[in-house]
Design an enzyme around this catalytic site. Structure first.
Site, mmCIF file in Angstrom:
data_model
loop_
_atom_site.group_PDB
_atom_site.id
_atom_site.type_symbol
_atom_site.label_atom_id
_atom_site.label_comp_id
_atom_site.label_asym_id
_atom_site.label_seq_id
_atom_site.Cartn_x
_atom_site.Cartn_y
_atom_site.Cartn_z
ATOM 1 N N ASP A 8 0.870 -1.176 0.000
ATOM 2 C CA ASP A 8 0.000 0.000 0.000
ATOM 3 C C ASP A 8 0.907 1.226 0.000
ATOM 4 O OD1 ASP A 8 -2.254 1.704 0.251
ATOM 5 O OD2 ASP A 8 -2.071 1.722 2.427
ATOM 6 N N SER A 9 0.325 2.383 -0.293
ATOM 7 C CA SER A 9 1.086 3.630 -0.183
ATOM 8 C C SER A 9 1.543 3.858 1.255
ATOM 9 C CB SER A 9 0.204 4.811 -0.592
ATOM 10 O OG SER A 9 -0.864 4.942 0.326
ATOM 11 N N TYR A 40 -0.435 8.593 -2.081
ATOM 12 C CA TYR A 40 -0.401 8.407 -3.533
ATOM 13 C C TYR A 40 -1.527 9.202 -4.219
ATOM 14 C CZ TYR A 40 2.633 4.134 -3.616
ATOM 15 O OH TYR A 40 3.654 3.215 -3.538
ATOM 16 N N GLY A 41 -2.536 9.577 -3.429
ATOM 17 C CA GLY A 41 -3.795 10.105 -3.982
ATOM 18 C C GLY A 41 -3.667 11.169 -5.053
ATOM 19 N N CYS A 71 -4.313 -1.274 -2.070
ATOM 20 C CA CYS A 71 -4.425 0.170 -2.236
ATOM 21 C C CYS A 71 -5.292 0.423 -3.464
ATOM 22 C CB CYS A 71 -3.018 0.738 -2.456
ATOM 23 S SG CYS A 71 -2.974 2.491 -2.856
ATOM 24 N N ASN A 72 -6.393 1.136 -3.284
ATOM 25 C CA ASN A 72 -7.267 1.409 -4.422
ATOM 26 C C ASN A 72 -6.578 2.278 -5.465
ATOM 27 O OD1 ASN A 72 -9.064 0.995 -1.924
ATOM 28 N ND2 ASN A 72 -10.498 0.790 -3.623
ATOM 29 N N THR A 73 -5.807 3.251 -4.976
ATOM 30 C CA THR A 73 -5.174 4.206 -5.897
ATOM 31 C C THR A 73 -4.121 3.492 -6.755
ATOM 32 O OG1 THR A 73 -5.439 5.808 -4.104
ATOM 33 C CG2 THR A 73 -4.113 6.493 -5.986
ATOM 34 N N CYS A 181 -10.870 3.571 -0.213
ATOM 35 C CA CYS A 181 -9.439 3.737 0.065
ATOM 36 C C CYS A 181 -9.152 2.884 1.290
ATOM 37 C CB CYS A 181 -9.118 5.198 0.347
ATOM 38 S SG CYS A 181 -7.472 5.459 1.061
ATOM 39 N N THR A 182 -8.076 2.135 1.249
ATOM 40 C CA THR A 182 -7.833 1.156 2.313
ATOM 41 C C THR A 182 -7.418 1.795 3.634
ATOM 42 O OG1 THR A 182 -5.570 0.814 1.503
ATOM 43 C CG2 THR A 182 -7.275 -0.684 0.679
ATOM 44 N N HIS A 183 -7.115 3.081 3.623
ATOM 45 C CA HIS A 183 -6.860 3.759 4.899
ATOM 46 C C HIS A 183 -8.170 4.025 5.656
ATOM 47 C CE1 HIS A 183 -2.828 4.650 3.355
ATOM 48 N NE2 HIS A 183 -2.498 5.137 4.530
HETATM 49 N N1 DGL Z 1 -4.570 3.428 0.787
HETATM 50 C C1 DGL Z 1 -4.715 4.057 -0.440
HETATM 51 C C2 DGL Z 1 -5.897 3.687 -1.267
HETATM 52 O O1 DGL Z 1 -6.482 2.668 -1.013
HETATM 53 C C3 DGL Z 1 -3.948 5.224 -0.845
HETATM 54 C C4 DGL Z 1 -4.130 6.478 -0.090
HETATM 55 C C5 DGL Z 1 -3.135 7.495 -0.558
HETATM 56 O O2 DGL Z 1 -1.955 7.178 -0.486
HETATM 57 O O3 DGL Z 1 -3.543 8.563 -1.006
HETATM 58 O O4 DGL Z 1 -6.265 4.381 -2.158
#
Ligand code: DGL
Length: 260
Positions: A8-9, A40-41, A71-73, A181-183
């Site tokens: 993940d990011s 990463y967004g 990580c979705n992004t 987003c996984t966060h």
């Molecule tokens: N955890 C991330 C996601 O699922 C990335 C969040 C980020 O780094 O902006 O998108």
């Protein structure tokens, strides 16, 4: 025993690891958090692809049999490239628009995700395919990733940050809020509190795609014939089975790991 690589990011991908380990408790895990480059967004697609290649190389060197892009992004930006370039199976994350669209009673669903995910063709295709006739209200979870990375998961400040992004979805009449987003699952209690304060008694379902991703991983592992350990031992020591790596100091990763 399978070796499952995840990245993940940052530390948010542990929300996916947490679900996977419930289904496959006896496997080996390698988790890489790219904390140094988080978030990463707002980063370019090219940048995220480069990071994803670098991390994939690292996970393969460590012996990963399969890789979860937690990580979705990064999934939206890089999974197609990774699948072309590496001879290993990748499991990605996708905002759970489909189940929300099938279950909504108000005909309005909310999606919280990063800017990168919301503008990616992968997300736009899913939305157009499954949410035809449904109003989809999207919002970047502005500041959410930073809260999680800092370990600030509740309290007045976290609530006010969360409120900014959740309020427009609630006001639009959403009865499902998809965490894209996984966060964001680490802020679930704060999101629920904000919703309860904004509209007491209204039933709004929070949808986290991590359990579905875990089931998908389990299917892929079986299809690929990757040997897994079938015993489920409640006494097994999780910390022995996961190796945590970070491009940053690792503090955020250790802090969130303690919570899962
Ligand atoms: N955890 C991330 C996601 O699922 C990335 C969040 C980020 O780094 O902006 O998108």
């Amino acid at each position: 025993m399978a070796t499952i690589g995840l990245f993940d990011s940052g530390s948010g991908g542990l929300s996916v690891y947490r679900e996977i380990v419930k289904l496959l408790p006896e496997e080996n895990y390698i988790f890489y958090a790219d904390n140094l480059y988080c978030p990463y967004g707002e980063k370019s697609r090219e940048f995220i692809i480069d990071r994803a290649r670098e991390i994939t190389g690292f996970l393969l060197e460590k012996g990963a049999d399969v890789i979860v892009v937690a990580c979705n992004t990064a999934t939206a930006a890089a999974i197609a490239t990774l699948r072309q370039e590496y001879p290993v199976k990748f499991i990605g994350m996708e905002p759970a628009v489909k189940p929300a669209a099938l279950e909504t009673r108000t005909g309005v669903i909310g999606v919280l995700a990063t800017a990168g995910t919301l503008k990616a063709s992968k997300y736009l295709d899913t939305r157009d395919r499954y949410a035809d006739g449904i109003t989809v209200v999207e919002h970047v979870g502005q500041g959410f990733v930073e809260l999680v990375e800092a370990g600030e998961l509740d309290g007045e400040h976290a609530e006010s940050v969360v409120r900014q992004s959740v309020q427009p979805l609630v006001e639009a009449g959403a009865d499902h809020i998809v965490l894209g987003c996984t966060h964001y699952p680490f802020l679930r209690s704060t999101i629920e509190k904000v919703i309860a304060d904004l509209c007491p008694g209204r039933d709004i379902k929070i949808v986290d795609p991590a359990p579905a991703a875990a089931r998908q991983l389990e299917r892929v592992i079986h299809e690929q014939g990757i040997p897994v350990t079938s015993t489920t031992s409640a006494a097994s020591d999780r910390s022995q089975k996961v190796a945590l790596f970070s491009s940053g100091s690792g503090d955020s990763l250790k802090r969130i790991f303690k919570l899962i």
